[in-house]
Scaffold this active site. Structure first.
Site: not given
Length: 281
Positions: A99, A55, A122
């Site tokens: 994450q 990323k 996200d």
């Protein structure tokens, strides 16, 4: 039948070219400031570290900034919440990625929901999911939103089609179903405990494999001419769907790897850029 390959890798590269130009234009308007993604990695899981690195590399390719916040595996919920709040307050951070997964002692849902809505690029907060489901402004979960962008680019018809989503996770199966419903598909949500699963899948015009089990969905269950989207990835380069026997009898399919995966990362960067444009403009 010549099936259409839904090539996420090639499409992500094409989208990156467009984003690179948008970032350059924004920097010119914002006195050199650029959108910035903050990634939080708790612990030392090798797979998670690899994803975070990918990323960051994607940010770099389009000219955006990235910040890596690395916390030890012993981190508590309170400590992680404090780190998230610091990023929420930082005007130079436009997107926040926590994450998944985090160590078991941490309340992951509480930490996801602590991310400010405008930085939830996200699409992991309950508020973001709710707003997306209601058709309100919010960033969609990166994987299902990436799938929707892939289907849109390749002009796969969705309206009125019967889509079967196999999987019900809060960051993939459930938002995938809501996004397809929002595109006027008729949606059935199944999972690993669904009775007569094969019968449900045989009715599908569009099959989305999001169950997290290697080749759990058998090729013989899928009808000729269906659109097959495989959101899984497992050791050996296989997904959630038995793709091998399907590629010459379905209308379109996503390869594994190279289909959904690149579009997930691309969508995260795409939404961070959008958040940066809103903030910096």
């Amino acid at each position: 039948m010549t099936a259409l390959v839904l090539d996420g890798k090639a499409l992500a590269a094409e989208f990156e070219d467009d984003m690179r130009a948008r970032v350059a234009q924004l920097k010119a308007r914002a006195n050199g400031r650029t959108p910035q993604l903050a990634t939080i990695l708790v612990g030392e899981d090798p797979a998670s570290a690899t994803y975070v690195k990918m990323k960051g590399n994607a940010c770099e390719r389009v000219g955006m900034g990235s910040i890596k916040v690395e916390l030890p595996a012993s981190t508590t919920t309170a400590e992680l919440l404090a780190a998230i709040e610091e990023l929420n307050r930082d005007p130079d951070v436009h997107g926040i990625l926590l994450q998944h997964p985090v160590p078991s002692q941490i309340d992951e849902r509480a930490c996801f929901d602590a991310i400010a809505l405008e930085k939830d690029v996200d699409g992991v907060t309950c508020l973001g999911f709710g707003r997306m489901s209601m058709g309100e402004d919010a960033y969609g979960c990166a994987t299902p939103k990436g799938i929707m962008r892939l289907l849109e680019h390749y002009q796969v018809p969705l309206s009125g089609r019967h889509a079967v989503v196999v999987g019900r996770s809060p960051i993939l199966g459930k938002p995938m179903a809501m996004m397809l419903l929002g595109a006027n598909a008729t949606v059935t949500i199944c999972h690993s405990r669904t009775e007569n699963l094969a019968d449900h899948i045989r009715q599908a015009d569009i099959v989305v494999g999001a169950v997290g089990k290697p080749e759990f969905i058998k090729a013989e269950w899928i009808k000729d001419g269906a659109v097959v989207v495989d959101a899984g990835y497992h050791p050996g380069g296989v997904g959630d769907i038995e793709l091998g026997p399907l590629t010459d009898r379905v209308s379109a399919w996503t390869p594994v790897p190279g289909g959904v995966g690149p579009m997930t990362i691309n969508t995260l960067i795409f939404q961070t850029l959008a958040a940066g444009e809103k903030a910096l403009d």
